[in-house]
Design an enzyme around this catalytic site. Structure first.
Site, PDB file in Angstrom:
ATOM      1  N   CYS A 151       0.836  -1.195   0.000  1.00 57.15           N
ATOM      2  CA  CYS A 151       0.000   0.000   0.000  1.00 57.15           C
ATOM      3  C   CYS A 151       0.865   1.237   0.000  1.00 57.15           C
ATOM      4  O   CYS A 151       2.042   1.184   0.260  1.00 57.15           O
ATOM      5  CB  CYS A 151      -0.889  -0.019   1.217  1.00 57.15           C
ATOM      6  SG  CYS A 151      -1.367  -1.676   1.623  1.00 57.15           S
ATOM      7  N   ILE A 152       0.241   2.353  -0.305  1.00 54.19           N
ATOM      8  CA  ILE A 152       0.996   3.580  -0.534  1.00 54.19           C
ATOM      9  C   ILE A 152       1.024   4.445   0.716  1.00 54.19           C
ATOM     10  O   ILE A 152       0.008   4.714   1.292  1.00 54.19           O
ATOM     11  CB  ILE A 152       0.366   4.382  -1.687  1.00 54.19           C
ATOM     12  CG1 ILE A 152       0.119   3.467  -2.882  1.00 54.19           C
ATOM     13  CG2 ILE A 152       1.225   5.539  -2.051  1.00 54.19           C
ATOM     14  CD1 ILE A 152       1.341   2.794  -3.423  1.00 54.19           C
TER      15      ILE A 152
END
Ligand SMILES: Cc1cc2nc3c(=O)[nH]c(=O)nc-3n(C[C@H](O)[C@H](O)[C@H](O)COP(=O)(O)OP(=O)(O)OC[C@H]3O[C@@H](n4cnc5c(N)ncnc54)[C@H](O)[C@@H]3O)c2cc1C
Lengths: 103, 415
Positions: free
Chosen positions: A102-103
């Site tokens: 995930c970012i």
């Protein structure tokens, strides 16, 4: 790179994820499961692995949240089945790419 | 007359509306913004509110300040999008037709998603700082708190401004130090990720900073519940972290309008093409900012870069031209590290944050992935820049929508 798993030569990346979904079979899954200390795979494991492969082939991005909502397994059980990073481990065993971090 | 409807008049929606307003002839195109909220919040201020480092009144302005006459503002909430008949339904029961729809409804916290989070401890010893109300309640709490175990926690990813919880931990360290309480406060940073941040080089750097500031880190923590009575958070695999004060970032979800219209992913974000920001199935639907599922940070800077490129793409679409694959995932975030210093990161889909100079290659004045006072001044200036330049659809000098590779040390290994 190539690796021999369960007597078959398959293509894997540096982290050991299969790079060709089609090279996967149930023996390979069982072998990776032992390597990942998940142990012998039971019916529930297989159900989850099948679900992950189905989703992957449809191009759906996988998340723990999505798996919890899928009706296949609840999150608690998912953690029990694949301890320590269930999504990463289950993906490896299912022969699909590591879920995009995930970012 | 063609109608462009933008759902959400936050950072992304407002900037896009102004770009489009400049580009399109006003007698042929009508631009409408829909948003139920009267205030435009400066959300980066929410990080500083709890520590008394910004005044509440500086965190918002009326939305109407940023919307020129000629752009219609409808103060209402969109409930349903019907893409097949190009119509949206508003909370007041009205229907609106659109020729082009832009979803800019952002993301909001959903503490109800975690068992116990909204329990008896909510806003007594369990707080968030991602909402104005949450940050204000925490401000009250911190003013009187005498110390104990402070746990800074991320529930699940993705979240907007993914560095904000780290910044909170760094600022808390400095805040309690300056109050003479640091030896009475034990700070633990709890994250579902495997490190301090998602991207390897920044994670290493930030992990090192945590260590330096004596902030403990617990990684790979997937929360199952908040145990209010036992004052601990418990993970699915049975790990427990006790707290006296829990500051959490609850699950971030997209607005229900997306999910209720059958258009959302697992988190209610709208899947669009990551380079054109266009919906794959419905070419007259676009999205920007936190509401999309594109794999870059959910940040105001991203919404700013996207707004310029998306305005061009929507214009091309309206003229019957193919849209461009222009957006590269460019994000640019300041990371406050306390004591008047900050770090700056600049990255995109392909390039992770590295060291270097910004925005002018080789000169700066800002330093990438390095703690400096200048970076902190940059973050403070961002408040003014946000209200006076970005929301008016102006660009920051030297900062382009696409990331620059020059000025970056791409091959050097950092620690
Ligand atoms: C604590 C904190 C610190 C941050 N720090 C930074 C930072 O330092 N730098 C940075 O770049 N970014 C930062 N951000 C992130 C930044 O604020 C957001 O990424 C940015 O505001 C996103 O813009 P947006 O337009 O997508 O969403 P928003 O600005 O949140 O706007 C969404 C709008 O949609 C409206 N809306 C929602 N649902 C509906 C509906 N159904 N119908 C109509 N309208 C609707 C809402 O009322 C809102 O006005 C921070 C965020 C937080 C919480």
């Amino acid at each position: 790179m190539e690796k021999i798993i369960a007597g078959v030569t398959v293509d894997v990346n540096a982290e050991g994820y299969l790079t060709q979904i089609s090279q996967w079979n149930e023996n390979i899954a069982s072998a990776i499961a032992v390597e990942e200390e998940v142990g012998p795979l039971g019916p529930k494991h297989w159900e989850v692995l099948k679900y992950l492969r189905d989703q992957q082939s449809r191009g759906t991005a996988l998340s723990i949240r999505g798996i919890g909502k899928s009706g296949v397994v609840d999150i608690k059980t998912f953690y029990e089945l694949f301890p320590n990073g269930p999504l990463k481990k289950a993906s490896k065993i299912a022969g699909i790419p590591k879920p995009a971090s995930c970012i | 007359m063609k109608r462009i409807v933008i759902l959400g008049a936050g950072s992304g929606g407002t900037m896009l509306a102004r770009h489009l307003f400049k580009k399109l002839p006003h007698d042929l195109y009508k631009i409408t913004l829909v948003d139920p909220e009267a205030r435009h919040y400066y959300q980066p201020g929410f990080l500083f509110l709890p520590f008394g480092q910004i005044e509440p009144e500086a965190c918002y302005r009326p939305k109407t300040d940023f919307i020129p006459k000629g752009i219609q503002l409808k103060t209402d909430r969109a409930l349903i999008i019907k893409p097949d008949i190009q119509q949206i339904t508003l909370e007041n029961g009205q229907h609106m037709h659109y020729d082009v729809l832009v979803v800019a409804t952002g993301t909001h916290i959903a503490p109800e998603e975690t068992p116990g989070m909204l329990g008896e401890g909510w806003r007594k010893d369990v707080f968030d700082f991602y909402s104005f109300e949450g940050a204000m309640a925490l401000r009250e709490k911190l003013a009187h708190w005498q110390g104990g175990r402070l746990v800074v926690h991320i529930t699940e990813t993705p979240i907007k401004c993914p560095v904000a919880p780290l910044e909170f931990a760094f600022l808390a360290d400095a805040y309690f130090d300056e109050k003479g309480l640091r030896d009475k406060v034990q700070i633990t940073y709890v994250t579902p990720l495997s490190g301090a941040f998602t991207k390897p080089r920044a994670a290493a750097k930030l992990g090192h900073l945590l260590e330096e500031k004596q902030i403990d880190i617990v990684t790979d923590f997937a929360i199952q519940e908040v145990d209010n009575a036992g004052k601990r958070i418990v993970s699915y695999d049975g790990i427990e972290v006790p707290y006296d004060l829990l500051v959490t970032v609850p699950t971030n979800l997209g607005d229900p309008v997306v999910a209720n219209s059958g258009l959302g992913d697992d988190f209610g974000f709208l899947p669009v093409d990551k380079k054109s920001l266009q919906h794959r199935q419905y070419p007259n639907i676009f999205s920007l900012g936190d509401a999309t599922n594109v794999p870059t940070s959910k940040a105001g800077s991203v919404a700013h870069f996207q707004s310029e490129l998306l305005a061009a793409n929507i214009t091309r679409y309206l003229m019957g031209l193919p849209v461009r694959q222009d957006f590269d995932g460019h994000a640019n975030c300041f990371i406050e590290t306390g004591y008047g210093k900050a770090l700056l990161i600049d990255f995109n889909y392909e390039t992770e944050p590295v060291e270097g100079t910004f925005p002018i290659p080789g000169i700066g004045p800002m330093q990438l992935l390095t703690e400096t006072r200048m970076n902190h001044l940059g973050k403070q200036a961002f408040h003014w820049i946000y209200f006076h330049m970005l929301l008016e659809g102006r660009s920051i000098p030297f900062v382009s929508p696409q990331m620059k590779v020059s000025g970056k040390k791409l091959n050097q290994i950092t620690r």
